[in-house]
Design a protein around this motif. Structure first.
Motif, PDB file in Angstrom:
ATOM      1  N   THR A 196      66.459  47.033 -42.028  1.00  0.00           N
ATOM      2  CA  THR A 196      65.888  47.014 -43.379  1.00  0.00           C
ATOM      3  C   THR A 196      66.466  45.866 -44.198  1.00  0.00           C
ATOM      4  OG1 THR A 196      65.602  49.414 -43.377  1.00  0.00           O
ATOM      5  CG2 THR A 196      65.619  48.325 -45.519  1.00  0.00           C
ATOM      6  N   VAL A 197      65.606  45.243 -44.985  1.00  0.00           N
ATOM      7  CA  VAL A 197      66.011  44.321 -46.046  1.00  0.00           C
ATOM      8  C   VAL A 197      65.643  44.974 -47.365  1.00  0.00           C
ATOM      9  CG1 VAL A 197      65.373  42.175 -47.220  1.00  0.00           C
ATOM     10  CG2 VAL A 197      65.904  42.152 -44.786  1.00  0.00           C
ATOM     11  N   ALA A 198      66.601  45.097 -48.260  1.00  0.00           N
ATOM     12  CA  ALA A 198      66.369  45.680 -49.580  1.00  0.00           C
ATOM     13  C   ALA A 198      66.645  44.622 -50.637  1.00  0.00           C
ATOM     14  CB  ALA A 198      67.263  46.899 -49.798  1.00  0.00           C
ATOM     15  N   ALA A 199      65.654  44.349 -51.485  1.00  0.00           N
ATOM     16  CA  ALA A 199      65.796  43.321 -52.513  1.00  0.00           C
ATOM     17  C   ALA A 199      64.790  43.584 -53.622  1.00  0.00           C
ATOM     18  CB  ALA A 199      65.571  41.930 -51.919  1.00  0.00           C
ATOM     19  N   PRO A 200      65.083  43.119 -54.818  1.00  0.00           N
ATOM     20  CA  PRO A 200      64.109  43.244 -55.905  1.00  0.00           C
ATOM     21  C   PRO A 200      63.088  42.105 -55.864  1.00  0.00           C
ATOM     22  CG  PRO A 200      66.085  42.216 -56.729  1.00  0.00           C
ATOM     23  CD  PRO A 200      66.349  42.530 -55.278  1.00  0.00           C
ATOM     24  N   PHE A 201      61.988  42.282 -56.570  1.00  0.00           N
ATOM     25  CA  PHE A 201      61.007  41.214 -56.785  1.00  0.00           C
ATOM     26  C   PHE A 201      60.552  40.606 -55.458  1.00  0.00           C
ATOM     27  CE2 PHE A 201      64.443  40.926 -60.087  1.00  0.00           C
ATOM     28  CZ  PHE A 201      63.835  41.780 -60.993  1.00  0.00           C
ATOM     29  N   ALA A 235      62.320  38.393 -45.006  1.00  0.00           N
ATOM     30  CA  ALA A 235      62.490  39.529 -44.092  1.00  0.00           C
ATOM     31  C   ALA A 235      61.588  39.368 -42.871  1.00  0.00           C
ATOM     32  CB  ALA A 235      62.177  40.838 -44.813  1.00  0.00           C
ATOM     33  N   GLY A 236      60.373  38.880 -43.074  1.00  0.00           N
ATOM     34  CA  GLY A 236      59.473  38.640 -41.954  1.00  0.00           C
ATOM     35  C   GLY A 236      59.986  37.575 -41.014  1.00  0.00           C
ATOM     36  N   PRO A 264      60.977  44.781 -35.493  1.00  0.00           N
ATOM     37  CA  PRO A 264      60.551  44.988 -36.879  1.00  0.00           C
ATOM     38  C   PRO A 264      61.732  45.031 -37.848  1.00  0.00           C
ATOM     39  CG  PRO A 264      59.514  46.576 -35.395  1.00  0.00           C
ATOM     40  CD  PRO A 264      60.589  45.897 -34.610  1.00  0.00           C
ATOM     41  N   VAL A 265      61.502  44.512 -39.040  1.00  0.00           N
ATOM     42  CA  VAL A 265      62.438  44.640 -40.155  1.00  0.00           C
ATOM     43  C   VAL A 265      61.627  45.120 -41.355  1.00  0.00           C
ATOM     44  CG1 VAL A 265      63.977  43.432 -41.753  1.00  0.00           C
ATOM     45  CG2 VAL A 265      64.012  42.852 -39.318  1.00  0.00           C
ATOM     46  N   ARG A 288      65.329  21.276 -44.237  1.00  0.00           N
ATOM     47  CA  ARG A 288      65.088  22.346 -43.272  1.00  0.00           C
ATOM     48  C   ARG A 288      64.397  23.533 -43.951  1.00  0.00           C
ATOM     49  NH1 ARG A 288      70.352  20.315 -42.097  1.00  0.00           N
ATOM     50  NH2 ARG A 288      70.666  19.747 -39.916  1.00  0.00           N
ATOM     51  N   ARG A 289      63.581  24.243 -43.178  1.00  0.00           N
ATOM     52  CA  ARG A 289      62.915  25.436 -43.654  1.00  0.00           C
ATOM     53  C   ARG A 289      63.823  26.661 -43.494  1.00  0.00           C
ATOM     54  NH1 ARG A 289      59.014  26.616 -40.143  1.00  0.00           N
ATOM     55  NH2 ARG A 289      57.714  27.766 -41.624  1.00  0.00           N
ATOM     56  N   PHE A 290      63.476  27.735 -44.181  1.00  0.00           N
ATOM     57  CA  PHE A 290      64.245  28.970 -44.057  1.00  0.00           C
ATOM     58  C   PHE A 290      64.279  29.439 -42.605  1.00  0.00           C
ATOM     59  CE2 PHE A 290      64.579  33.630 -44.081  1.00  0.00           C
ATOM     60  CZ  PHE A 290      65.789  33.780 -44.743  1.00  0.00           C
ATOM     61  N   ASN A 291      63.166  29.299 -41.907  1.00  0.00           N
ATOM     62  CA  ASN A 291      63.120  29.709 -40.497  1.00  0.00           C
ATOM     63  C   ASN A 291      64.158  28.973 -39.664  1.00  0.00           C
ATOM     64  OD1 ASN A 291      60.678  30.545 -41.752  1.00  0.00           O
ATOM     65  ND2 ASN A 291      59.737  30.830 -39.758  1.00  0.00           N
ATOM     66  N   ASP A 292      64.414  27.700 -39.999  1.00  0.00           N
ATOM     67  CA  ASP A 292      65.416  26.930 -39.264  1.00  0.00           C
ATOM     68  C   ASP A 292      66.802  27.527 -39.488  1.00  0.00           C
ATOM     69  OD1 ASP A 292      63.425  25.091 -38.477  1.00  0.00           O
ATOM     70  OD2 ASP A 292      63.671  23.963 -40.342  1.00  0.00           O
ATOM     71  N   TRP A 293      67.075  27.913 -40.741  1.00  0.00           N
ATOM     72  CA  TRP A 293      68.368  28.540 -41.031  1.00  0.00           C
ATOM     73  C   TRP A 293      68.499  29.856 -40.263  1.00  0.00           C
ATOM     74  CZ3 TRP A 293      69.749  33.251 -42.907  1.00  0.00           C
ATOM     75  CH2 TRP A 293      71.115  33.425 -43.196  1.00  0.00           C
ATOM     76  N   VAL A 294      67.452  30.661 -40.264  1.00  0.00           N
ATOM     77  CA  VAL A 294      67.501  31.941 -39.548  1.00  0.00           C
ATOM     78  C   VAL A 294      67.772  31.715 -38.063  1.00  0.00           C
ATOM     79  CG1 VAL A 294      66.164  33.963 -38.833  1.00  0.00           C
ATOM     80  CG2 VAL A 294      66.041  33.155 -41.192  1.00  0.00           C
ATOM     81  N   ALA A 295      67.103  30.749 -37.460  1.00  0.00           N
ATOM     82  CA  ALA A 295      67.267  30.503 -36.018  1.00  0.00           C
ATOM     83  C   ALA A 295      68.724  30.182 -35.681  1.00  0.00           C
ATOM     84  CB  ALA A 295      66.341  29.371 -35.587  1.00  0.00           C
TER      85      ALA A 295
END
Length: 279
Positions: free
Chosen positions: A151-156, A201-202, A211-212, A265-272
């Protein structure tokens, strides 16, 4: 020799490595003992006590200055660090500031940061000032909940900003420390795309291959969680920004590309690169 403060953090660690890879002599500064790349000297010091930096600054030509949270307190005197650096013979300082100094100048922490920027500009030293927006690495706050509950929990959840990869900040900092062409520059650093918490989160789910679930917090729930670590006024200030970013905070800056000659760099790059934290 180049001194890097905050050397164990999300920006300081890759900056230290980049400077070492460039063949520079590097002194890494942090509050606690830490492993460093081969050839890098480590000095324990606390920036809240500027004199503890004296040994680290001995013989230094340049300083990367990253302030810890307590140095934004009303009674802190971070300008003493600049004075000490100048007295030690440092010729160049690269300061990690904040985009909010320009976009939301009236917040207490940003008033203090603006004063530090002004002190640096008036110091007689060479300088460059980095003003990043939101960090991609803030997603590490979700690592435990992703690992344990998926789970990811965040506002907005559907309000986004162009978060910047700390590795890009580090590369820009290295360029400013090493290249005279960047003296006197202000650099607004963002990622290449606006991305929401739900989309982040995706991206984590895609990298994990599992799944998250995204759980949207109310503002009150988010503030209650944040005030376990920060004062209520700072929590409200942060929530104001992430709930309704201004047009300037949504703008995708060209400064990373202008300095590094490539797109950020994109967020996906950081995640990888950091997916192990979420497994």
């Amino acid at each position: 020799m180049i001194v890097v403060t905050g050397a164990t953090g999300n920006v300081g660690r890759p900056l230290t490595q980049a400077l070492a890879n460039a063949g520079e002599q590097v002194t890494a500064v942090s509050r606690h003992a830490a492993a460093m790349p081969d050839g890098v000297r480590h000095v324990r010091a606390d920036l809240a006590e500027p004199q503890s930096l004296t040994a680290a600054l001995d013989g230094a030509k340049a300083l990367f200055l990253l302030l810890s949270g307590d140095l934004h307190a009303p009674d802190a005197r971070p300008t003493d660090i600049i004075d000490l650096a100048a007295a030690s013979g440092v010729r160049r300082v690269v300061l990690l500031s904040s985009q909010g100094v320009a976009t939301r100048p009236l917040g207490p922490s940003r008033i203090a940061m603006r004063a530090l920027e002004d002190a640096l500009k008036e110091s007689g030293l060479d300088w460059a000032i980095l003003r990043p927006g939101g960090f991609a690495s803030n997603a590490l706050a979700w690592a435990e909940s992703v690992r344990t509950r998926g789970t990811v929990a965040a506002p907005f959840g559907d309000v986004g900003v162009p978060v910047v990869d700390p590795a890009d900040i580090a590369e820009v900092a290295a360029a400013c420390l090493l290249d005279d062409r960047h003296n006197g520059g202000f650099f607004e650093l963002t990622g290449p795309e606006v991305i929401t918490p739900r989309q982040q989160a995706g991206a984590i789910a895609a990298a994990l291959g599992s799944p998250v679930r995204f759980h949207e917090l109310t503002r009150e729930e988010a503030k209650a969680a944040m005030t376990r670590f920060v004062p209520p006024a700072l929590a409200d200030d942060t929530l104001d920004i992430i709930s309704a970013p201004s047009p300037a905070e949504l703008r995708i800056s060209s400064d990373v590309e202008g300095v590094l000659g490539r797109a950020p760099r994109r967020f996906n790059d950081w995640v990888a690169r950091n997916i192990a934290a979420f497994r």
